[in-house]
Design an enzyme around this catalytic site. Structure first.
Site, mmCIF file in Angstrom:
data_model
loop_
_atom_site.group_PDB
_atom_site.id
_atom_site.type_symbol
_atom_site.label_atom_id
_atom_site.label_comp_id
_atom_site.label_asym_id
_atom_site.label_seq_id
_atom_site.Cartn_x
_atom_site.Cartn_y
_atom_site.Cartn_z
ATOM 1 N N LYS A 271 0.846 -1.195 0.000
ATOM 2 C CA LYS A 271 0.000 0.000 0.000
ATOM 3 C C LYS A 271 0.884 1.248 0.000
ATOM 4 O O LYS A 271 1.865 1.313 0.729
ATOM 5 C CB LYS A 271 -0.913 -0.003 1.226
ATOM 6 N N ARG A 345 -10.220 -11.823 0.372
ATOM 7 C CA ARG A 345 -11.010 -12.861 -0.289
ATOM 8 C C ARG A 345 -10.332 -14.226 -0.170
ATOM 9 O O ARG A 345 -11.006 -15.265 -0.176
ATOM 10 C CB ARG A 345 -11.239 -12.476 -1.753
#
Ligand code: BES
Ligand code: ZN
Ligand code: ZN
Length: 494
Positions: A271, A345
């Site tokens: 990030k 996920r």
């Protein structure tokens, strides 16, 4: 802030009376409150007070009694009462009052029954009476918490609702406390330890599949995401199996799955531009599930419910997984990792497959801070829900309307599912085209449940925490989803 809020007899208490905007009239009061009531009513009748009776507005008489505005009678809703309760508790804190006689029969009517009025007030009071003070050090400026606030109410039904609302708020606040716990303390195995304690307290069964077992079982998602961290991942399972199951819930096993990434650096798809700040809140889906499981057990709701928390820390190291890795998931599906920042996920997928294969779930709801894309689409106003079953969707939406935790349906079509296909493995964890990110997440997850299973995936990236104070919440975690899940189970079990 008060150390707690309890419902009970209060002797030297001030009167807090609700008034509606149309007439500024107090509700009828018991004999020993008549004088306080007259004093307040005289004040309300006098000119130039400026008090209009708007929801949450307060005015204090010379004797220290409080009129609490409820807004127009026809417009009183659970939501307006929650924020009125929140404003009231902050006012009482400033007034240094710690016992009140609460009279607000005029809030109930054909819109709301006294128990619902009480519950909404209890939720508002309890949620607003919370802050992050458990890391206060020697240089703190935080005022120590004041003695508990006692609320004395005459109406029994209202009192029951109030107690329930306060208890629910306590479960939400428990979830918020762990959500606020920083990643240097709250690691996956620390969370497992906390869950063992919590489970013992409320009578849940807690089991933990640790890193070694997860590897042996072939949980490639949880293992890959978590292996780069010194603090290894795990799958925490909380089970509520009450002796009595209601008729309507017979045969059902509801799985509640919550993304519990204790920290999300993005991994090698790191990030950037300070996007990492606040990623301790990447466990907020899991926190919604633990708050709900704690409440469901404490309230002894007559339904079989299992909570699953796939917990991992997404870090960068020699041992981390990489973009280009191909991994085998618990249900035998292979996944090509294109982006290590789409980690939620992957851990959810193994938990979902476990819920189907090992727990024989008959319905599933997952909550996850899954994508920044859902925040772009819907802002911080609501979560996004993806659902393959109209009946389950109705249950979720109904609960959301009742608790005021807003939700909006998003689409999921076969085209979206095809979009997740890989050339080299069964699936991609993220399509390199940045289109429809939130839908990609849901489409990916759809491959990890039995075909006929009704499931809902709720992307809470926009609502898990707030970055400024609101009526109900201080800056920090909101506990979004706890009340909604409890409400859903309550309605389901009937
Ligand atoms: N935890 C983030 C999502 C997130 C972003 C939550 C901002 C709260 C605020 C998630 O793991 C993530 O990084 N998602 C990526 C997905 C992408 C790589 C497919 C995103 O949203 O960009
Ligand atoms: Zn991520
Ligand atoms: Zn994440």
């Amino acid at each position: 802030m008060f150390k707690g809020i309890k419902v009970g007899a209060a002797k030297k208490a001030i009167l807090v009376a609700g008034v509606c905007a149309e007439d500024l009239k107090l509700p009828s009061l018991p004999a020993d409150l008549k004088r306080a009531g007259e004093e307040l009513q005289t004040l309300l009748k006098s000119k130039g007070t400026g008090f209009k009776g708007d929801s949450g507005e307060t005015i204090v008489s010379a004797g220290g009694h409080v009129a609490l505005g409820l807004g127009k009678h026809g417009e009183v809703k659970a939501e307006s009462l929650r924020s009125a309760g929140a404003k009231l508790v902050k006012k009482l804190d400033r007034m240094n009052v710690n016992s009140i006689r609460l009279a607000m029969a005029n809030a109930s009517g054909k819109n709301l029954h006294a128990d619902e009025t009480g519950r909404a007030m209890g939720e508002g009071l309890g949620l607003a009476n919370w802050r992050v003070d458990f890391f206060a050090g020697k240089a703190t400026k935080i005022q120590p918490a004041k003695a508990a606030l006692t609320i004395d109410v005459t109406d029994k039904t209202f009192a029951e609702g109030l107690t329930e609302g306060l208890e629910l708020a306590d479960h939400v606040n428990y979830a918020r406390k762990i959500a606020a716990t920083p990643p240097n303390v709250c690691t996956p195995m620390w969370l497992a330890g906390e869950m063992r304690k919590m489970a013992r307290e409320v009578g849940l069964k807690c089991s933990v599949i640790d890193y070694a077992q997860a590897k042996k079982l072939g949980m490639g998602g949880i293992v890959s995401v978590g292996m780069g961290s010194a603090a290894k991942p795990c799958l925490i399972v909380l089970e509520h199996k009450p002796r009595t199951i209601s008729k309507r819930a017979r045969g059902e096993t509801l799985a509640l799955v919550g993304k519990s990434i204790t920290y999300d650096t993005g991994g090698y798809s790191l990030k950037v531009n300070n996007g990492m700040k606040g990623m301790k809140y990447d466990k907020c889906g899991g926190m919604a599930v633990i708050g709900a499981m704690r409440a469901i057990a404490a309230m002894k709701l007559p339904m079989h419910v299992v909570g699953l928390l796939p917990a991992a820390e997404n870090m960068v190291s020699d041992d981390s997984y990489r973009p280009d890795d191909i991994i085998q998931m618990y249900n035998g599906v292979s996944v090509e990792v294109t982006n290590t920042d789409a980690e939620g996920r992957l851990v959810l997928a193994d938990a979902r497959a476990y819920a189907c294969k090992d727990l024989r779930a008959t319905a599933m709801v997952d909550l996850a801070t899954l994508t920044g894309g859902i925040v772009v689409a819907l802002g911080h106003f609501c979560s996004g829900v993806f659902c393959n079953d109209e009946k389950l969707l109705r249950r979720v939406e109904e609960a959301s309307t009742q608790t005021g935790e807003k939700i909006w349906r998003m689409p999921l079509w076969p085209e979206h599912r095809d979009f997740m296909r890989s050339q080299h493995a069964d699936l991609l964890n993220s399509n390199p085209s940045r289109n429809a990110h939130p839908v990609q997440g849901a489409a990916f997850l759809s491959y990890f449940v039995d075909e006929k299973l009704p499931w809902a995936h709720i992307d809470i990236a926009g609502v898990g925490n707030v970055d400024r104070d609101t009526d109900l919440c201080v800056q920090g975690p909101t506990g979004y989803g706890v009340r909604m899940l409890v409400e859903m189970v309550q309605n389901w079990a009937g």
